[in-house]
Design a protein around this motif. Structure first.
Motif, PDB file in Angstrom:
ATOM      1  N   PHE A  30       0.814  -1.215   0.011  1.00  0.00           N
ATOM      2  CA  PHE A  30       0.002   0.017   0.027  1.00  0.00           C
ATOM      3  C   PHE A  30       0.790   1.241  -0.037  1.00  0.00           C
ATOM      4  O   PHE A  30       2.145   1.115   0.358  1.00  0.00           O
ATOM      5  N   THR A  31       0.382   2.402  -0.385  1.00  0.00           N
ATOM      6  CA  THR A  31       0.904   3.729  -0.032  1.00  0.00           C
ATOM      7  C   THR A  31      -0.358   4.508   0.547  1.00  0.00           C
ATOM      8  O   THR A  31      -1.479   4.278   0.372  1.00  0.00           O
ATOM      9  N   TYR A  32       0.265   5.848   0.991  1.00  0.00           N
ATOM     10  CA  TYR A  32      -0.829   6.806   1.371  1.00  0.00           C
ATOM     11  C   TYR A  32      -0.073   8.107   1.351  1.00  0.00           C
ATOM     12  O   TYR A  32       1.084   8.110   1.420  1.00  0.00           O
ATOM     13  N   TRP A  33      -0.869   9.081   1.201  1.00  0.00           N
ATOM     14  CA  TRP A  33      -0.352  10.505   1.391  1.00  0.00           C
ATOM     15  C   TRP A  33      -1.497  11.558   1.713  1.00  0.00           C
ATOM     16  O   TRP A  33      -2.636  11.177   1.653  1.00  0.00           O
ATOM     17  N   THR A  34      -0.835  12.520   2.494  1.00  0.00           N
ATOM     18  CA  THR A  34      -1.663  13.776   2.975  1.00  0.00           C
ATOM     19  C   THR A  34      -1.071  14.799   2.878  1.00  0.00           C
ATOM     20  O   THR A  34       0.385  14.730   2.973  1.00  0.00           O
ATOM     21  N   SER A  35      -1.573  15.925   2.722  1.00  0.00           N
ATOM     22  CA  SER A  35      -0.841  17.335   2.870  1.00  0.00           C
ATOM     23  C   SER A  35      -1.545  18.209   3.999  1.00  0.00           C
ATOM     24  O   SER A  35      -0.976  19.337   4.165  1.00  0.00           O
ATOM     25  N   ASP A  36      -2.582  17.468   4.673  1.00  0.00           N
ATOM     26  CA  ASP A  36      -3.119  18.325   5.800  1.00  0.00           C
ATOM     27  C   ASP A  36      -3.681  17.448   6.978  1.00  0.00           C
ATOM     28  O   ASP A  36      -4.605  17.395   7.535  1.00  0.00           O
TER      29      ASP A  36
END
Length: 427
Positions: free
Chosen positions: A249-255
C-alpha cells in the motif's frame, strides 16, 4: 349521556392519535427508503469515479479483480491540476548505491538463522495474467468495500492523528487516537527520501475495524493540521479490503489526514507508470514463524529536477510518483523520516487489542520470530543513499509493542519491532 359523549370523544381522539402514529411510521419508512436510495446512488457515483474503463480484467486467486486501465485514464488525472499533465515515464535522477533487495539477502543476518528459501515476492494476481503495455493495474473497488467505511467521503482515508509523535507522546492522546506504534526515526536535517527492506508477515487482527501495518513515513511540516506525509509499506486491513491478506500500500496527505490524500489510487494524486504492480493487491509469500523469511524493498525519493516524489518497489519496479504540487512542506524536503509498525486499538477505557504488530512477537526473539527492518537509509541533498545519523526509537507502550535497533556490515542499520498487543503485561 354525558359519559357516552365523553367515551366517543376519547375514542375519536384515540383514532386520530393512531392515524398520526401510522402516518409517522409511514413517513419514517419512506425517509429510511429515501436515505438508503440516496446512499446507494452516492456509492455508485463513487464507484464510477474510481473504477475506470478497463482494457483487460484479471481475476486474482484471492477474489480481487485487477483492471488494466490505460495509463492516461487513471484516477490521478481527475485532479484539476493534472488535466494537461505530461506523464513522466522515468525519473531524471535515481539515488546512488542501490543494490538488489527484491528478495531475502543470502548474507547472514545479525544472529544465526534457519535455512531459508530466497524467493522474490510476487502479487497473487500475477498467477492469472498480466496487464498489457500502456496500461496500469488497478484493484477494482467493490460496493461492499465502500459500504464498510463510515461514509463515502471517508472511504480510503486514514483517521486523523495516525502519525507517531516521538518527542511529545501523551498517554491521553494515545487513548484518544487509538493508534500505537513501534518505530525508528531521524529528524533535525533535510531529507530527500528514504529506503528500507521490510520483513513481510500476516499479523492477526482482532476487530474488523482495526489494522496492522509496517511502513516508512516521509514527513514535512509540524504535527498540526498542515502535516505532509508520504507513506509506503505493507498492511493487513479487513475494513479497507474485506479480508486478512497482506497487501502492498501507499498513502499520502498534505493536511494531516483531514481532507487530502488516500490509500493507493483511491483518489487523484499519485501517478502510476508501472504495468506490473497493483497498489493494494495481495503480496505473497509471507514469512512464517521459525521458518522461511521474506521481505520487500521500498525506496521513496525526490527527483531533484522535477521535484516529484518517486516510489520504487524491489530493484526492478519504479511504480510512479506524487507530483510536487500536492504538498507544501514536501515541495522542498522532508524534516523527519520514520520506519516501523502501526496498529489501531479500538478497545475502550485504556484496554488493549490483541491485534498483532509485525510477526506478533517481541524484538528480543530475533530473526525468524520477530519482524525486522534492515538496510534503512535516507537520501541526502546530493541524491545519495546514506546511513541515518542519530537514529531514535519510539513506542507508546513497550509492554504491548516494542522496538530494538542494531547495526552491522550485512544489514547496515536495522531494527526488530512489534509484539502481540494484549498480554499479561499489557492488559
Amino acid at each position: 349521556m354525558g359519559d357516552v359523549h365523553f367515551s366517543r370523544g376519547r375514542a375519536r381522539r384515540g383514532a386520530v392519535l393512531v392515524f398520526f402514529w401510522i402516518l409517522g411510521l409511514i413517513s419514517l419508512s419512506c425517509a429510511a427508503r429515501l436515505s438508503v436510495e440516496k446512499q446507494k446512488l452516492q456509492v455508485q457515483k463513487h464507484l464510477n469515479r474510481l473504477n475506470k474503463p478497463a482494457v483487460k480484467t484479471i481475476e486474482s486467486p484471492d477474489g480481487d479483480f485487477i483492471d488494466c486501465v490505460h495509463i492516461s485514464h487513471q484516477p490521478a488525472f481527475d485532479h484539476p491540476y493534472l488535466k494537461d499533465h505530461n506523464i513522466q515515464m522515468r525519473p531524471n535522477y535515481h539515488p546512488e548505491g542501490l543494490f538488489d533487495v527484491n528478495k531475502v539477502s543470502d548474507e547472514k543476518p545479525p544472529i544465526k538463522q534457519p535455512k531459508e528459501h530466497s524467493a522474490p515476492i510476487k502479487q497473487l494476481w500475477h498467477m492469472n495474467g498480466k496487464c498489457p503495455e500502456g496500461t496500469i493495474p488497478i484493484r477494482r473497488t467493490k460496493e461492499e468495500d465502500v459500504l464498510r467505511a463510515s461514509s463515502v467521503k471517508r472511504y480510503g482515508r486514514k483517521k486523523h492523528r495516525a502519525i507517531p509523535k516521538p518527542r511529545s507522546a501523551d498517554p491521553d492522546l494515545v487513548n484518544e487516537s487509538g493508534h500505537q506504534h513501534a518505530i525508528a526515526y531521524v529528524e533535525g536535517d533535510k531529507y530527500y527520501g528514504a529506503k528500507a527492506t521490510i520483513n513481510v508477515w500476516e499479523p492477526r487482527i482482532q476487530q474488523p475495524n482495526e489494522f496492522s501495518l509496517s511502513q516508512l513515513w516521509i514527513l514535512g511540516g509540524s504535527f498540526g493540521e498542515d502535516l505532509n506525509s508520504i507513506e509506503a509499506g505493507w498492511q493487513v486491513s479487513p475494513d479497507l479490503y474485506g479480508d486478512n491478506n497482506t497487501r502492498l500500500f501507499t498513502y499520502w496527505t498534505s493536511d494531516a489526514y483531514q481532507a487530502t490524500g488516500c490509500y493507493n489510487l483511491l483518489c487523484s494524486g499519485f501517478i502510476q507508470i508501472n504495468s506490473e504492480i497493483a497498489m493494494g493487491a495481495s503480496i505473497s509469500p509471507v514469512s512464517a514463524y521459525r521458518n522461511s523469511q521474506y521481505d520487500i524493498s521500498i525506496l521513496v525519493w525526490k527527483d531533484p529536477k522535477e521535484g516529484h516524489w518517486w516510489m520504487q518497489f524491489g530493484n526492478d519496479y519504479v511504480l510512479g510518483y506524487w507530483p510536487s504540487f500536492l504538498f507544501s512542506y514536501l515541495a522542498d524536503s522532508a524534516s523527519m523520516i520514520e520506519w516501523g509498525g502501526e496498529v489501531v486499538n479500538s478497545e475502550p477505557d485504556g484496554h488493549h487489542t490483541s491485534t498483532q504488530m509485525g510477526s506478533g512477537h517481541f524484538p528480543e526473539e530475533g530473526f525468524g520470530k520477530s519482524s525486522y527492518f534492515r538496510n534503512i537509509q535516507v537520501v541526502d541533498e546530493s541524491n545519495n543513499l546514506k546511513a541515518p545519523k542519530g537514529l531514535g526509537t519510539f513506542t507508546e507502550q513497550s509492554n504491548c509493542y516494542d522496538v530494538q535497533t542494531g547495526s552491522n556490515g550485512d544489514w547496515g542499520h536495522y531494527f526488530y519491532y512489534g509484539g502481540p498487543g494484549k498480554n499479561p503485561n499489557c492488559p
